[in-house]
Design an enzyme around this catalytic site. Structure first.
Site, short mmCIF file in Angstrom:
data_model
loop_
_atom_site.label_atom_id
_atom_site.label_comp_id
_atom_site.label_asym_id
_atom_site.label_seq_id
_atom_site.Cartn_x
_atom_site.Cartn_y
_atom_site.Cartn_z
NE ARG A 38 -3.95 1.96 2.36
CZ ARG A 38 -4.26 2.78 3.35
NH1 ARG A 38 -3.59 2.76 4.48
NH2 ARG A 38 -5.28 3.61 3.23
CB ILE A 69 -5.75 5.66 -0.40
CG1 ILE A 69 -4.96 6.28 -1.55
CG2 ILE A 69 -5.49 4.17 -0.30
CD1 ILE A 69 -3.46 6.17 -1.41
CB SER A 70 -10.87 2.92 0.54
OG SER A 70 -11.72 3.70 -0.26
CB ALA A 71 -9.90 1.59 5.51
#
Length: 125
Positions: A38, A69-71
């Site tokens: 990530r 940016i999503s979890a």
């Protein structure tokens, strides 16, 4: 989901914690989330503090686009429900830095079709 219950110092620790907290239930999703770091999809100045937390991250990169940016638990959930298979096609509208599209590509393998479309050039850079 995304309550920062899962945090690590690197991508493997993040994934370990996502598995531990039952955010990742599928071995294929776990393997691919380990392959795709990530931190490589976030601006350098945000990596140390934010890349390996199970939380969303948003930055104002200046008009016209924002980077969101999503979890990681959200990506795990999406990938598990999409159940992407070798040779399928995947289209990601609003693909941002390409984190989800990159993971999707590992599911699709060499004969799959994987397209990510991002409207804002400064987000995709």
């Amino acid at each position: 989901m995304g309550l920062v219950a899962s945090a690590g110092k690197n991508n493997d620790e993040l994934v370990d914690n996502l598995v531990k907290h039952d955010s990742i239930k599928n071995e294929r999703v776990e393997r691919i989330m380990r392959l795709v770091d990530r931190g490589k999809f976030m601006p350098e100045n945000a990596v140390e503090e934010n890349a390996y937390k199970d939380s969303a991250w948003k930055s104002d990169l200046g008009l016209p686009g924002f980077l969101h940016i999503s979890a990681p638990c959200i990506y795990a959930n999406v990938l598990e429900h999409l159940d992407l298979q070798k040779g399928q096609s995947f289209l990601n509208i609003g693909s941002g830095t390409g984190y989800l599209s990159t993971m999707a590509g590992f599911f699709l393998e060499e004969n799959g079709i994987n397209h990510g479309v991002e409207l804002y050039e400064n987000v995709a850079d």
